[in-house]
Write a protein that holds these residues in place. Structure first.
Motif: not given
Length: 210
Positions: A15-44
């Motif tokens: 779960x921690x590794x998944x959350x860490x990768x989702x934090x990196x996904x928050x650097x995406x240039x796509x707004x919807x991608x950043x929103x989804x990644x933020x929620x998934x990082x919190x969950x992880x």
């Protein structure tokens, strides 16, 4: 949750590794991608904290209500983000309802956050929860319904990881692209699905521990 040490630490690491990768996904240039990644990082990270073995750390009494408040807020945010699914036009048009992939993904976030609230409430209501999770007991109907959902989600997401040819840049739920025109490593849809698959499997394991 808070079960045997070895499986518990494996769950924490996943779960921690998944959350860490989702934090990196928050650097995406796509707004919807950043929103989804933020929620998934919190969950992880939330799931990682819940899965820490009791032999290593016993959470204080206020921890479980705090979990419920945090993920309750996340559930309300996901409910608002998925409001397109409940619009009158969507209700009259099933095709329009299921064509909104972004809103459907927010609905998945809503179910995941609700499951976290449910587990936190179960742990807070159980006197034995302050020592280990084996004394905690949820509502069988609710636990069973959540288990069925996440098992189905894991199976469906697993089938979507099967390669089906290259994905055009800027398409799909992860949809970002690198400057050269190909998807950046943080925007690759198969990696995003792998993260969601990992969290789905972790959720199944945690629900089985109730």
């Amino acid at each position: 949750m808070h079960g045997p040490a070895s499986p518990g630490w494996l769950l924490v690491a996943l779960c921690a590794a998944t959350g860490a990768y989702c934090l990196l996904r928050m650097r995406s240039s796509v707004e919807e991608q950043r929103r989804a990644a933020g929620g998934e990082a919190l969950m992880g990270f939330g799931m990682a904290a819940m899965a820490v073995p009791a032999a290593a750390f016993t959470p204080p009494a206020w921890a479980w209500p705090a979990y419920a408040v945090v993920f309750g807020a996340a559930a309300l945010r996901a409910l608002w983000s998925s409001r397109a699914l409940w619009s009158p036009s969507a209700l009259w048009s099933p095709r329009a309802l299921w064509s909104s992939r972004a809103s459907a993904h927010h609905l998945h976030h809503l179910i995941g956050a609700t499951a976290m609230v449910y587990m936190a409430v179960v742990m807070a209501a159980s006197p034995a929860a302050h020592h280990h999770a084996h004394g905690a007991s949820g509502v069988p109907l609710v636990t069973g319904a959540l288990l069925l959902y996440f098992v189905a989600y894991v199976l469906l997401t697993g089938t979507r990881l099967v390669p089906a040819g290259p994905v055009p840049a800027g398409t799909g739920p992860a949809g970002g692209s690198a400057p050269g025109g190909s998807p950046g490593w943080g925007d690759r849809p198969e990696l995003a699905r792998a993260c969601r698959l990992s969290m789905g499997m972790a959720m199944v394991a945690m629900l089985l521990g109730l």
